[in-house]
Scaffold this motif. Structure first.
Motif, short mmCIF file in Angstrom:
data_model
loop_
_atom_site.label_atom_id
_atom_site.label_comp_id
_atom_site.label_asym_id
_atom_site.label_seq_id
_atom_site.Cartn_x
_atom_site.Cartn_y
_atom_site.Cartn_z
N UNK A 23 -7.02 -6.19 7.38
CA UNK A 23 -6.41 -6.80 6.20
C UNK A 23 -6.13 -8.28 6.37
N UNK A 24 -6.42 -8.82 7.53
CA UNK A 24 -6.20 -10.23 7.81
C UNK A 24 -7.51 -10.97 8.10
N UNK A 25 -8.32 -10.41 9.00
CA UNK A 25 -9.56 -11.06 9.42
C UNK A 25 -10.72 -10.83 8.46
N UNK A 41 -8.06 0.28 1.80
CA UNK A 41 -7.93 -1.00 1.10
C UNK A 41 -7.28 -0.90 -0.27
N UNK A 42 -7.52 0.17 -1.00
CA UNK A 42 -7.01 0.28 -2.37
C UNK A 42 -5.58 0.82 -2.44
N UNK A 43 -5.04 1.24 -1.32
CA UNK A 43 -3.69 1.80 -1.31
C UNK A 43 -2.64 0.69 -1.36
N UNK A 44 -1.72 0.80 -2.29
CA UNK A 44 -0.63 -0.18 -2.37
C UNK A 44 0.26 -0.10 -1.14
N UNK A 45 0.22 1.03 -0.43
CA UNK A 45 1.05 1.21 0.76
C UNK A 45 0.49 0.51 1.99
N UNK A 46 -0.75 0.00 1.89
CA UNK A 46 -1.37 -0.68 3.01
C UNK A 46 -1.61 -2.16 2.71
N UNK A 47 -0.91 -2.72 1.75
CA UNK A 47 -1.10 -4.15 1.44
C UNK A 47 -0.86 -4.99 2.68
N UNK A 48 -1.67 -6.02 2.83
CA UNK A 48 -1.60 -6.93 3.98
C UNK A 48 -1.87 -6.25 5.32
N UNK A 49 -2.41 -5.02 5.27
CA UNK A 49 -2.80 -4.35 6.50
C UNK A 49 -1.66 -3.70 7.26
N UNK A 54 3.12 0.72 11.08
CA UNK A 54 1.73 0.93 11.48
C UNK A 54 0.86 -0.21 10.97
N UNK A 55 -0.06 -0.63 11.80
CA UNK A 55 -0.98 -1.70 11.45
C UNK A 55 -2.38 -1.16 11.26
N UNK A 56 -3.09 -1.68 10.28
CA UNK A 56 -4.48 -1.31 10.04
C UNK A 56 -5.35 -1.89 11.14
N UNK A 57 -6.59 -1.40 11.19
CA UNK A 57 -7.53 -1.89 12.18
C UNK A 57 -7.40 -1.20 13.51
#
Length: 86
Positions: A23-25, A41-49, A54-57
């Motif tokens: 969500x950053x790179x 990506x489309x989840x409002x709960x994962x905005x900005x990763x 918990x962090x995305x990636x």
């Protein structure tokens, strides 16, 4: 929501490739769970990763034990690949 009936036919990604989808790179926001990579990506709960602590990636398999929901939460997301260790 699998995008293929055969998970072995999915594209393979390494942990370092998954890490770029944070969500950053790159614009994609992906997470792995039990070897499958999900596009959140489309989840409002994962905005900005980020989703709570918990962090995305990354692979969230171990972190799911402490989550207030079950693994069925991933059923709403599209599988985009398989996580491999190389």
């Amino acid at each position: 929501m699998l995008n293929s009936s055969d998970p072995s036919s999915l594209k393979e990604y390494t942990k370092s490739q998954l890490a770029l989808r944070n969500g950053q790179d790159k614009p994609e926001i992906w997470c792995a769970y039990k070897g499958l990579i999900y596009d959140v990506s489309l989840s409002r709960l994962w905005r900005n990763g980020k989703h709570y602590e918990h962090w995305a990636g990354q692979d969230l398999t171990d972190e799911m034990e402490d989550a207030p929901h079950t693994q069925n939460v991933f059923d709403t997301f599209t599988v985009v690949g398989r996580l491999v260790t190389k």
